[in-house]
Design a protein around this motif. Sequence first.
Motif, short mmCIF file in Angstrom:
data_model
loop_
_atom_site.label_atom_id
_atom_site.label_comp_id
_atom_site.label_asym_id
_atom_site.label_seq_id
_atom_site.Cartn_x
_atom_site.Cartn_y
_atom_site.Cartn_z
N ASP A 22 3.12 -23.54 -44.62
CA ASP A 22 3.56 -24.77 -45.28
C ASP A 22 2.76 -25.98 -44.83
O ASP A 22 3.17 -27.12 -45.02
N ARG A 55 -0.46 -19.42 -57.83
CA ARG A 55 0.96 -19.58 -58.12
C ARG A 55 1.65 -20.20 -56.92
O ARG A 55 1.42 -19.81 -55.79
N THR A 56 2.49 -21.19 -57.20
CA THR A 56 3.28 -21.85 -56.17
C THR A 56 4.74 -21.82 -56.60
O THR A 56 5.04 -21.50 -57.76
N GLY A 101 6.95 -24.09 -57.38
CA GLY A 101 7.35 -24.96 -58.47
C GLY A 101 8.82 -25.29 -58.42
O GLY A 101 9.44 -25.35 -57.37
N LYS A 143 -6.75 -28.05 -53.27
CA LYS A 143 -6.18 -27.78 -54.58
C LYS A 143 -7.17 -28.15 -55.67
O LYS A 143 -7.38 -27.41 -56.62
N GLU A 149 0.01 -29.52 -52.68
CA GLU A 149 -0.24 -30.94 -52.47
C GLU A 149 -0.05 -31.38 -51.01
O GLU A 149 -0.93 -32.01 -50.45
N ALA A 171 4.54 -22.49 -50.49
CA ALA A 171 4.76 -23.94 -50.46
C ALA A 171 3.82 -24.56 -51.48
O ALA A 171 2.80 -23.96 -51.84
N GLU A 172 4.15 -25.73 -51.93
CA GLU A 172 3.27 -26.44 -52.87
C GLU A 172 1.98 -26.83 -52.17
O GLU A 172 1.97 -27.13 -50.97
#
Length: 172
Positions: free
Chosen positions: A104, A159-160, A162, A143, A136, A133-134
């Motif tokens: 993360d 794939r995250t 979301g 990214k 960003e 985890a995302e």
Amino acid sequence: HFRGHSKGLGQATPEDARAAYTDSSIANLSSIVVLAKTATRSLLLTGDACGDKVLEGLELQGHLAPGGTMHIDLLKLMHHGSDRNVEPDFFTRVIADHYVFCGDGFHGNPERATLEMLFGSRPAGGYTLHFTAELEPIDVAGKKDYEKRRAAGVPFEIRTPGALGRIEIALD
């Protein structure tokens, strides 16, 4: 920017690369590694083990020929994608359709250096990266780099979680 470290990748012989795994934590080196197989599917769960030890274990158990390669459906990356637990040779020897990164951003994991090793070892793409985890908060610049690679025609997916807050991977 990216919150992590890099040990500096260069051109190395396979012997140099295997010697370069740098995680020396007793707890991590004591990780349980599981290769689960059905008649049609396989997944490798690596815990926090070092990739060289995973390769050695796969060879000792006859799942991987010495110096050879193997295909699995899903690989859960060791130690949250830390670059201290994997080297490029691991990605050229254990080839997966799905790579799962469960870091993360804490301690920089998953690290961009690990992803660069994967991209360098699998330049033709043909796989999916799953992040729990995302991206960003983990690696904003990364990214953008991943999106540029896809736009340039390297066939891989990201794939995250979301809005669902989870990732589901169907291996049927």
